[in-house]
Design an enzyme around this catalytic site. Structure first.
Site, PDB file in Angstrom:
ATOM      1  CE1 TYR A  18      -3.322   2.905   0.841  1.00  0.00           C
ATOM      2  CE2 TYR A  18      -1.964   3.266   2.779  1.00  0.00           C
ATOM      3  CZ  TYR A  18      -2.960   3.683   1.922  1.00  0.00           C
ATOM      4  OH  TYR A  18      -3.601   4.878   2.134  1.00  0.00           O
ATOM      5  CD  GLU A  40      -7.940   7.669   5.687  1.00  0.00           C
ATOM      6  OE1 GLU A  40      -7.901   7.608   6.930  1.00  0.00           O
ATOM      7  OE2 GLU A  40      -6.948   7.437   4.985  1.00  0.00           O
ATOM      8  CD1 TRP A  48      -3.460   2.304   6.012  1.00  0.00           C
ATOM      9  CD2 TRP A  48      -5.528   3.083   6.316  1.00  0.00           C
ATOM     10  NE1 TRP A  48      -4.061   2.417   4.783  1.00  0.00           N
ATOM     11  CE2 TRP A  48      -5.328   2.897   4.933  1.00  0.00           C
ATOM     12  CE3 TRP A  48      -6.759   3.555   6.747  1.00  0.00           C
ATOM     13  CZ2 TRP A  48      -6.311   3.164   3.988  1.00  0.00           C
ATOM     14  CZ3 TRP A  48      -7.739   3.834   5.797  1.00  0.00           C
ATOM     15  CH2 TRP A  48      -7.506   3.631   4.429  1.00  0.00           C
TER      16      TRP A  48
END
Length: 189
Positions: A18, A40, A48
């Site tokens: 990522y 988000e 995350w």
């Protein structure tokens, strides 16, 4: 020879991928901007990496983040999502995703694209920071504060300043790769 990376991405291949391919790259595609807005929001209060590990399940559960479909979700669909162990099963966040889809579609109509709307907060140009340590990177700034305030005014939910700053980082509105990271210069192109 290993590449210099931001240390936050070390620890899993998924996070490293990522970081190396997405995080901080200027993004203008409305569909991808919407996906990150929803992810988000779900990330609030979580790491995350938790979201990354569930990203594919989110894509399946949320019709590949098609705002037109999500905006039409029914109570039955919400109940189905609340039973889906592959995603974050939080009613407030699920309802916010539906509300945000409706607002996103309205913003597209008003501005021609969500990208035009969201990128205006940085004058349509990425902010290139020059941090040498991740400890220097803020959780918010004046722009994320203004963005949060405006998004809320326009009808979005789960868009506090910290979420907005993380969104800016993810979508390349701000380049917070540390200067020794190989992605720092790549994300300026």
């Amino acid at each position: 020879m290993s590449k210099n990376r931001c240390s936050r991405c070390e620890g899993s291949d998924l996070y490293r991928s990522y970081h190396d391919n997405e995080w901080g790259k200027p993004l203008h595609d409305d569909d991808k901007l919407f996906e990150f807005l929803i992810l988000e929001g779900f990330q609030a209060g979580l790491s995350w990496s938790t979201i990354l590990n569930k990203r594919e399940a989110f894509r399946l559960a949320f019709d590949n983040f098609d705002a037109r479909i999500i905006a039409e979700y029914t109570d039955e669909k919400v109940a189905e999502l609340l039973q889906n162990a592959g995603i974050i099963r939080n009613r407030l966040k699920i309802n916010a995703a539906i509300k945000n889809a409706k607002t996103f579609l309205q913003i597209q109509k008003t501005y021609g694209s969500f990208g035009k709307y969201i990128w205006r907060f940085v004058n349509h140009q990425p902010i290139i920071n020059a941090f040498t340590s991740e400890s220097e990177i803020p959780a918010t700034n004046d722009i994320s504060d203004a963005m949060s305030k405006q998004l809320k005014k326009d009808g979005f939910s789960f868009v506090g300043s910290t979420i907005c700053y993380a969104y800016m980082q993810a979508t390349g509105m701000v380049n917070d790769h540390i200067t020794r990271c190989f992605r720092y210069k790549e994300c300026q192109k």
